[in-house]
Design a protein around this motif. Structure first.
Motif, short mmCIF file in Angstrom:
data_model
loop_
_atom_site.label_atom_id
_atom_site.label_comp_id
_atom_site.label_asym_id
_atom_site.label_seq_id
_atom_site.Cartn_x
_atom_site.Cartn_y
_atom_site.Cartn_z
N MET A 55 0.84 -1.18 0.00
CA MET A 55 0.00 0.00 0.00
C MET A 55 0.89 1.25 0.00
SD MET A 55 -2.73 -1.64 0.05
CE MET A 55 -3.21 -3.31 0.45
N PRO A 56 0.39 2.35 -0.55
CA PRO A 56 1.23 3.55 -0.57
C PRO A 56 1.51 4.09 0.82
CG PRO A 56 -0.53 3.72 -2.17
CD PRO A 56 -0.82 2.52 -1.31
N ASP A 57 2.60 4.84 0.93
CA ASP A 57 2.88 5.58 2.14
C ASP A 57 1.90 6.74 2.16
OD1 ASP A 57 6.46 5.49 1.53
OD2 ASP A 57 4.91 4.05 1.16
N ALA A 58 1.19 6.92 3.23
CA ALA A 58 0.26 8.03 3.31
C ALA A 58 0.72 9.01 4.37
CB ALA A 58 -1.15 7.53 3.57
N SER A 59 -0.14 9.93 4.75
CA SER A 59 0.30 11.00 5.62
C SER A 59 -0.16 10.79 7.05
CB SER A 59 -0.27 12.32 5.11
OG SER A 59 -1.68 12.32 5.21
N ILE A 60 0.35 11.65 7.91
CA ILE A 60 0.02 11.55 9.32
C ILE A 60 -1.45 11.91 9.54
CG2 ILE A 60 0.64 13.95 9.86
CD1 ILE A 60 1.89 12.81 12.46
N SER A 61 -2.09 11.21 10.44
CA SER A 61 -3.47 11.49 10.79
C SER A 61 -3.60 11.39 12.30
CB SER A 61 -4.41 10.48 10.12
OG SER A 61 -5.70 10.56 10.67
N HIS A 62 -4.27 12.34 12.90
CA HIS A 62 -4.43 12.34 14.35
C HIS A 62 -5.76 11.75 14.78
CE1 HIS A 62 -0.74 14.63 14.98
NE2 HIS A 62 -1.11 15.38 13.96
N ALA A 63 -6.50 11.16 13.82
CA ALA A 63 -7.83 10.63 14.14
C ALA A 63 -7.75 9.28 14.83
CB ALA A 63 -8.66 10.51 12.86
N GLY A 64 -6.66 8.56 14.65
CA GLY A 64 -6.56 7.21 15.19
C GLY A 64 -5.40 7.05 16.13
N PRO A 65 -5.07 5.81 16.49
CA PRO A 65 -3.96 5.53 17.40
C PRO A 65 -2.64 6.06 16.83
CG PRO A 65 -5.30 3.57 17.00
CD PRO A 65 -5.72 4.58 16.00
N MET A 66 -1.79 6.56 17.70
CA MET A 66 -0.54 7.16 17.26
C MET A 66 0.65 6.58 18.01
SD MET A 66 -0.99 9.47 14.90
CE MET A 66 0.52 10.42 15.03
N HIS A 95 7.72 -4.51 -5.06
CA HIS A 95 7.48 -3.25 -4.35
C HIS A 95 6.03 -3.09 -3.91
CE1 HIS A 95 5.19 -1.22 -7.54
NE2 HIS A 95 6.03 -1.75 -8.41
N GLY A 96 5.86 -2.29 -2.86
CA GLY A 96 4.53 -1.92 -2.42
C GLY A 96 3.98 -0.77 -3.24
N GLY A 97 2.76 -0.35 -2.87
CA GLY A 97 2.11 0.75 -3.58
C GLY A 97 0.64 0.49 -3.87
N GLY A 98 0.05 -0.48 -3.17
CA GLY A 98 -1.37 -0.72 -3.32
C GLY A 98 -1.76 -1.25 -4.68
N TYR A 99 -0.80 -1.75 -5.46
CA TYR A 99 -1.02 -2.22 -6.83
C TYR A 99 -1.31 -1.08 -7.79
CZ TYR A 99 -2.40 -5.99 -3.63
OH TYR A 99 -2.46 -6.85 -2.58
N SER A 156 4.12 -4.66 1.81
CA SER A 156 2.74 -4.25 1.63
C SER A 156 2.09 -5.03 0.48
CB SER A 156 2.68 -2.74 1.42
OG SER A 156 1.38 -2.25 1.57
N ALA A 157 1.65 -4.34 -0.59
CA ALA A 157 1.09 -5.05 -1.73
C ALA A 157 2.13 -6.02 -2.31
CB ALA A 157 0.64 -4.07 -2.80
N GLY A 158 3.40 -5.63 -2.26
CA GLY A 158 4.45 -6.54 -2.71
C GLY A 158 4.60 -7.74 -1.80
N GLY A 159 4.32 -7.56 -0.50
CA GLY A 159 4.31 -8.70 0.42
C GLY A 159 3.19 -9.66 0.08
N ASN A 160 2.06 -9.11 -0.33
CA ASN A 160 0.96 -9.95 -0.80
C ASN A 160 1.40 -10.77 -2.02
OD1 ASN A 160 -1.16 -9.93 -3.19
ND2 ASN A 160 -2.35 -10.21 -1.32
N LEU A 161 2.04 -10.10 -2.98
CA LEU A 161 2.48 -10.79 -4.19
C LEU A 161 3.53 -11.86 -3.88
CD1 LEU A 161 2.71 -7.75 -6.63
CD2 LEU A 161 0.97 -9.54 -6.61
N ALA A 162 4.45 -11.55 -2.95
CA ALA A 162 5.49 -12.52 -2.59
C ALA A 162 4.88 -13.75 -1.93
CB ALA A 162 6.52 -11.87 -1.67
#
Length: 309
Positions: A1-12, A90-94, A157-163
């Motif tokens: 899955m892609p690297d996304a940004s920081i979010s303060h809505a969930g556990p940190m 590689h990862g990246g959410g496909y 991530s997605a690459g781990g799924n493929l592997a």
């Protein structure tokens, strides 16, 4: 899955290095990136990857090539101490990612393990839906095994799924020569409604809703065990595995459950849960102590699989 940004809505997490990493990611890749066009997502992701790019280790040689119709990049360190080849997905959410997105990660793995590494530029969704990604990776794997050289499968991530899917696919096809599989925060087909999918639904870096988005765009049929390895009827006979998950990640329990299944089936498995890490922590390996330790553990496991003396 892609690297996304920081979010303060969930556990940190609390580690200063990983929090700095998340803030930096957030300046390049917004938390709601999946709502943008595919073209925009790829532009953001490419900019993010360029931010974390690093000079290659001294003496590292690279060469772009094609296996059939699949682009690859070969990495050869100054000193090669094993005939085993590392195959990186590689990862990246496909949806995003390329030979360039994980360039430094692949080079550092290759240098540490003193082993040649091949990175696969598999086709991306939505232009190419399942099983194009697995077929591309399997074509490269088959070509490598056909040369008589052992292979270690690695993916994040997605690459781990493929592997993980490749290990299952190769086992079913009687394809020998896979020495090990290293799965980093892999997506393995959990139910999206319980465990870490619920607990970490709004974790920084990847949300459960994001995971659902990437599954939908891939269009893998329900029940396909190569696309969703947790659904495999049996995992007996698979190569030994190293599985690393991040505590603050909805995908965490996929790795936990898969490691348990492998162990129950008599497969040798090493499992790590990085207590302060988030999804995509590989990119933070030079700015976070926890990520550096996780990357060191990954390198040691891959070197062991590869038989590096």
């Amino acid at each position: 899955m892609p690297d996304a940004s920081i979010s303060h809505a969930g556990p940190m997490p609390r580690e200063a290095g990983i929090l700095a990493f998340l803030n930096l990611c957030g300046s390049f890749y917004p938390a709601d990136a999946v709502n943008a066009s595919i073209e925009q997502q790829r532009q953001w992701y490419d900019a993010l990857c360029a931010q974390f790019d690093r000079p290659l280790p001294a003496g590292m040689a690279t060469q772009d090539a094609v296996v059939g119709a699949v682009p690859i990049r070969r990495y050869r360190p100054l000193e090669v101490a094993t005939e085993t080849v590392l195959l990186y997905l590689h990862g990246g959410g496909y949806v995003v990612g390329s030979l360039d997105s994980h360039h430094a990660i692949c080079a550092e793995l290759s240098a540490f393990c003193r082993a040649e590494l091949v990175s696969v530029d598999y086709r991306l969704a939505p232009e190419h839906v399942w099983p194009a990604q697995s077929d591309d990776a399997f074509a490269v794997l088959s070509d490598l095994v056909g040369t008589g050289r052992p292979v270690v499968l690695i993916g994040d991530s997605a690459g781990g799924n493929l592997a993980a899917g490749l290990a299952l696919r190769a086992n079913a096809a009687g394809l020998a020569g896979i020495r090990g599989q290293a799965l980093i925060y892999p997506a393995l087909g959990g139910d999206l409604t319980s465990g870490s999918y619920r607990e970490m639904a709004e974790a920084p870096g990847l949300s459960t809703a994001d995971v659902g988005y990437y599954r939908d765009i891939l269009q893998a049929p329900d029940g396909d065990a190569i696309a969703f390895p947790l659904l495999a009827e049996t995992v007996a006979g698979l190569p030994p595995a190293f599985i690393s998950v991040a505590h603050f990640d909805p995908l965490r329990d996929d790795g936990r459950r898969y490691a348990a299944r492998l162990a129950e089936a008599g497969v040798e498995v090493w499992f790590r849960e990085e207590p302060q890490m988030v999804h995509a922590w590989l990119r933070a390996r030079h700015m976070s102590e926890g990520a550096a330790q996780g990357f060191q553990a990954l390198c040691l496991a891959v070197a062991r699989f590869a038989g590096t003396p």
